[in-house]
Design an enzyme around this catalytic site. Structure first.
Site, short mmCIF file in Angstrom:
data_model
loop_
_atom_site.label_atom_id
_atom_site.label_comp_id
_atom_site.label_asym_id
_atom_site.label_seq_id
_atom_site.Cartn_x
_atom_site.Cartn_y
_atom_site.Cartn_z
N ASP A 9 18.69 88.42 -21.57
CA ASP A 9 17.74 88.66 -22.66
C ASP A 9 16.89 87.40 -22.83
OD1 ASP A 9 16.34 89.18 -24.98
OD2 ASP A 9 18.11 89.61 -26.21
N HIS A 22 16.82 92.46 -23.14
CA HIS A 22 16.97 92.64 -24.58
C HIS A 22 17.49 94.04 -24.92
CE1 HIS A 22 16.42 91.76 -28.76
NE2 HIS A 22 15.53 92.71 -28.93
N ASP A 23 17.12 95.03 -24.13
CA ASP A 23 17.55 96.40 -24.38
C ASP A 23 19.06 96.59 -24.27
OD1 ASP A 23 15.20 97.55 -25.12
OD2 ASP A 23 14.84 98.64 -23.26
N SER A 68 18.53 92.63 -32.83
CA SER A 68 17.15 92.18 -32.78
C SER A 68 16.63 91.91 -34.19
CB SER A 68 16.30 93.23 -32.05
OG SER A 68 15.02 92.76 -31.76
N ARG A 118 2.70 98.79 -27.04
CA ARG A 118 4.02 99.23 -26.59
C ARG A 118 4.31 98.76 -25.17
NH1 ARG A 118 9.08 99.89 -28.00
NH2 ARG A 118 10.14 101.61 -26.94
#
Length: 378
Positions: free
Chosen positions: A318, A351-352, A140, A210
């Protein structure tokens, strides 16, 4: 490590008397050829791997990747994790005192960029006596730093491992960052970034920021599989997080769905440990990164100065840092006849995924670092 400075920043400002927090893993070999720098993403730190003795839940953020016998094997490599300047985990940041004024920096902390972080990391490596890196690696935002290393210090990097990253942010990504920043700066407890003086924290803004970010890190498939449309009332009991496979609880009456409960838990947790000004600084650094900007928008021209060999990894689900963005980098490197390996992993996690234990992903990274190790073991 303390640096008297000054460190010149891309904004035209400079910073002196700053500290960089770092951790190392493994042993530096005799000719100092086995060092690997791991660059962290937005809310991570220098604590890449391992646990702190006597501290619960202190596992490093990439502990599944870095360690003895792991894909980045610390029995072979000397791994360095550095907390970025402006962060809130030990390196000098907005919550620290400005030695020039005797006051906490707050909103007056200078703007920092990816390039500034790379310069600071290079200064740390100089102090450690490490002239050349076997590799620089990051996911990232960390991947952006790894890419920038190959452009700012091409002679100091032999390999670059860029995971789930991009050559710049899309307008959509910048928009997500701006909405998150607005949540923070419009919190009544923000006080123009000088909330420290008022003894408060803009927790409401941090929670929302968040929650926005976390939605973008997960794929739709994972959200549906993990939460679906499950109502909290369907799982009332001692362990409300069991259905979704997470340890969270939320007691307010306006929460009806498990996904709402999960997001509020993530927001609450984040607001307890992350600094609001740091969030603003780091997301701006993300927005500003664009190595092609000074080359007429041509990424191939920007990457012409890179000399490293590359591994790029992306994940099909992602959508925040899509495979198409990694392929842009691959094409630009191939346009310059650079040595590039590319893996596009069909993992469901969004994405994680770059933080998780997909067997194919870990296998690709392990194989690549075995190749890197052979270079200094010959």
């Amino acid at each position: 490590m303390q640096f008297a400075g000054p460190l010149a920043l891309r904004s035209g400002a400079s910073i002196s008397d700053y500290t960089l927090a770092f951790e190392t893993y493994g042993t530096l070999n005799a000719d100092r050829s086995n060092a690997v720098l791991v660059c962290h993403a937005l809310n991570a730190s220098h604590h890449v791997a391992g646990v702190y003795q006597g501290q619960a839940r202190s596992e490093g953020w990439w502990d599944n990747m870095v360690g003895p016998g792991k894909p980045l094997d610390t029995d072979r490599f000397f791994v360095i994790g550095v907390n970025n300047l402006g962060s809130c985990f030990g390196s000098t940041g907005p919550m620290h005192v400005n030695p020039a004024t005797g006051r906490v920096y707050g909103a007056d902390f200078p703007v920092v960029t990816v390039e500034d972080w790379v310069d600071a990391q290079a200064a740390l490596l100089d102090a450690l006596g490490i002239e050349t890196l076997a590799a620089v690696m990051g996911g990232s935002l960390g991947g952006m730093q790894a890419l920038s290393w190959t452009l700012q210090y091409p002679e100091r990097v032999r390999h670059a491992v860029v995971v789930a990253s991009a050559p710049n942010l899309t307008a959509e990504n910048i928009a997500f960052n701006e909405v998150a920043r607005r949540a923070i700066v419009t919190d009544p407890d923000f006080h123009g970034g000088h909330f420290y003086e008022h003894g408060v924290v803009p927790k409401r803004g941090l929670r929302i920021a968040r929650m926005i970010g976390h939605i973008t890190y997960l794929s739709d498939d994972v959200m549906n599989a993990k939460f679906g449309r499950i109502l909290r009332s369907a799982v009332e009991g001692e362990n409300k997080g069991e259905v979704a496979g997470a340890d969270y609880r939320y007691s307010t009456q306006d929460v009806e769905f498990q996904i709402e409960s999960y997001l509020r838990y993530q927001g609450d947790k984040f607001s307890e440990y992350f600094d609001a000004n740091t969030y603003l600084l780091i997301t701006r650094a993300l927005d500003y990164f664009d190595p092609a900007r000074n080359h007429g928008g041509k990424l191939s021209a920007a990457l012409a100065q890179a000399r490293a060999k590359f591994l790029l990894v992306s994940f099909k689900t992602d959508w925040r840092f899509s495979p198409a963005r990694s392929r842009e980098i691959v094409k630009a490197l191939l346009d310059n006849s650079r040595n590039v390996s590319y893996a596009e992993i069909d993992a469901p996690h969004g994405h994680d995924a770059f933080l998780l234990d997909d067997v194919r992903y870990m296998g690709v990274v392990r194989s690549y670092f075995e190749r890197v190790a052979k270079e200094f073991q010959q």
